[in-house]
Design a protein around this motif. Structure first.
Motif, PDB file in Angstrom:
ATOM      1  N   VAL A  51       0.841  -1.204   0.000  1.00 54.13           N
ATOM      2  CA  VAL A  51       0.000   0.000   0.000  1.00 54.13           C
ATOM      3  C   VAL A  51       0.869   1.244   0.000  1.00 54.13           C
ATOM      4  N   ALA A  52       1.878   1.268   0.856  1.00 55.73           N
ATOM      5  CA  ALA A  52       2.726   2.453   0.996  1.00 55.73           C
ATOM      6  C   ALA A  52       3.501   2.752  -0.277  1.00 55.73           C
ATOM      7  N   ASP A  53       3.989   1.710  -0.949  1.00 59.87           N
ATOM      8  CA  ASP A  53       4.862   1.927  -2.103  1.00 59.87           C
ATOM      9  C   ASP A  53       4.120   1.956  -3.431  1.00 59.87           C
ATOM     10  N   ASP A  54       3.083   1.170  -3.563  1.00 55.17           N
ATOM     11  CA  ASP A  54       2.445   0.995  -4.872  1.00 55.17           C
ATOM     12  C   ASP A  54       0.932   1.038  -4.789  1.00 55.17           C
ATOM     13  N   GLY A  55       0.411   1.802  -3.854  1.00 53.92           N
ATOM     14  CA  GLY A  55      -1.025   1.808  -3.620  1.00 53.92           C
ATOM     15  C   GLY A  55      -1.807   2.903  -4.309  1.00 53.92           C
ATOM     16  N   ALA A  62      -3.565   6.500   2.007  1.00 54.43           N
ATOM     17  CA  ALA A  62      -3.904   6.840   3.391  1.00 54.43           C
ATOM     18  C   ALA A  62      -5.193   6.158   3.814  1.00 54.43           C
ATOM     19  N   ALA A  63      -6.188   6.140   2.923  1.00 51.90           N
ATOM     20  CA  ALA A  63      -7.474   5.507   3.245  1.00 51.90           C
ATOM     21  C   ALA A  63      -7.301   4.004   3.443  1.00 51.90           C
ATOM     22  N   GLU A  64      -6.482   3.383   2.611  1.00 49.65           N
ATOM     23  CA  GLU A  64      -6.277   1.937   2.736  1.00 49.65           C
ATOM     24  C   GLU A  64      -5.519   1.596   4.017  1.00 49.65           C
ATOM     25  N   LEU A  65      -4.550   2.414   4.385  1.00 49.68           N
ATOM     26  CA  LEU A  65      -3.848   2.169   5.645  1.00 49.68           C
ATOM     27  C   LEU A  65      -4.775   2.382   6.837  1.00 49.68           C
ATOM     28  N   ASP A  66      -5.687   3.356   6.746  1.00 49.78           N
ATOM     29  CA  ASP A  66      -6.707   3.517   7.793  1.00 49.78           C
ATOM     30  C   ASP A  66      -7.575   2.269   7.886  1.00 49.78           C
ATOM     31  N   ARG A  69      -5.725  -0.265   9.831  1.00 47.52           N
ATOM     32  CA  ARG A  69      -5.802   0.035  11.266  1.00 47.52           C
ATOM     33  C   ARG A  69      -7.127  -0.453  11.844  1.00 47.52           C
ATOM     34  N   ALA A  70      -8.195  -0.203  11.123  1.00 45.43           N
ATOM     35  CA  ALA A  70      -9.516  -0.640  11.587  1.00 45.43           C
ATOM     36  C   ALA A  70      -9.585  -2.162  11.678  1.00 45.43           C
ATOM     37  N   ASP A  71      -8.955  -2.837  10.732  1.00 45.95           N
ATOM     38  CA  ASP A  71      -8.961  -4.296  10.758  1.00 45.95           C
ATOM     39  C   ASP A  71      -8.168  -4.842  11.948  1.00 45.95           C
ATOM     40  N   ALA A 109       2.702   4.595   6.694  1.00 51.58           N
ATOM     41  CA  ALA A 109       2.009   5.854   6.425  1.00 51.58           C
ATOM     42  C   ALA A 109       2.997   6.999   6.231  1.00 51.58           C
ATOM     43  N   MET A 110       4.151   6.928   6.879  1.00 50.22           N
ATOM     44  CA  MET A 110       5.171   7.960   6.686  1.00 50.22           C
ATOM     45  C   MET A 110       5.638   7.975   5.230  1.00 50.22           C
TER      46      MET A 110
END
Length: 281
Positions: A51-55, A62-66, A69-71, A109-110
């Motif tokens: 996600v961070a590199d190729d999302g 950011a939405a996918e990483l959120d 987190r929810a998962d 996320a950074m």
């Protein structure tokens, strides 16, 4: 992170690391239930790294990483979504902590939020803690390390490995618009506002890299100090990873920092000797 992402089908179970990699070899040393737990953690890390590199666009990353987190929150609340179900048994069996999974996501996320360019030393240390030492904290619990020694091992080994990656991948990272070497070290050579291009072309780049390499070497020293005081059965995988990655650090130091910088890789014989030395109890 500067490592290229690999495709991982998280919903159908843990992805396996590439056969022949140092990580794969180290994990094969573990008993079955510990090995499978590590593969589940590995799959999670690869998925969020993807996600961070190729999302895609940054807002989508950011939405996918959120969503991840929810998962993780749902996992610890007792109703895990499909893609984190492989983590249920490792969390239960080995007491893996939610905060470490969240730290890994925060590290990704950074990278997702912006291309990191010459972070402060404090920011770089936070990044290393999130993307590497947090993974180490998950790992040492699976390995069966005592808590205090395990956390200390993760702290030093994570930083040693991540700084090694940064030094190995400076040119690859620059092609992505990233520069993980710290700002303060550039200031010491008179480069006030480094970019990937100006930093890599600077005639005193080697001084910056040598200083980072010295920090990595100290983290390896501290890593081995913890390993040597710890039960051998619980440190077998950590020993192999530390020894294998140290070969990469030694190789980039021998190569030097002057362009053109050929990508380094330890010889197969050296890696085999490491595997034989540390893969035998």
């Amino acid at each position: 992170m500067s490592a290229a992402a690999t495709t991982m089908q998280a919903a159908t179970g843990p992805a396996l690391p590439a056969a022949g990699s140092s990580f794969y070899t180290a994990m094969r040393l573990l008993p079955k239930e510990r090995r499978e737990a590590m593969y589940a953690v590995y799959a999670f890390c690869r998925a969020v790294d993807d996600v961070a590199d190729d999302g895609g666009p940054r807002d989508l990353r950011a939405a996918e990483l959120d969503s991840w987190r929810a998962d993780i929150d749902a996992l610890y609340a007792g109703h895990p979504p499909q893609r984190v179900r492989p983590l249920v048994e490792p969390v239960r069996r080995f007491g893996l902590k939610r905060d470490d999974f969240i730290a890994v996501i925060d590290g990704m996320a950074m990278d997702a939020a912006e291309d990191i360019v010459a972070p402060t030393e404090a920011t770089l240390d936070l990044y290393c803690d999130r993307v590497a030492s947090a993974v180490g904290r998950l790992s040492v619990r699976i390995f069966g390390m005592p808590e205090e020694a395990g956390v200390k091992l993760a702290w030093h080994q994570g930083r040693a490995l991540q700084l090694t990656n940064i030094l190995r991948d400076i040119d690859e990272d620059a092609t992505r618009g990233r520069l993980y070497l710290p700002m303060e070290k550039f200031h010491r050579i008179g480069l006030m506002n480094p970019t990937p291009e100006t930093a890599l072309a600077h005639p005193r780049l080697g001084e910056v890299c040598a200083a980072v390499a010295a920090e990595a070497q100290e983290h390896y020293r501290q890593t081995w100090a913890v390993i040597e005081r710890s039960p051998r059965r619980a440190t077998k995988a950590a020993r192999l990873m530390a020894a294998a990655y140290r070969l990469y650090l030694d190789a980039v130091i021998r190569r030097g920092w002057a362009p053109p910088r050929q990508r380094v890789k330890p010889g197969k014989l050296s890696l085999l000797l490491v595997a034989l030395r540390h893969g035998i109890v």
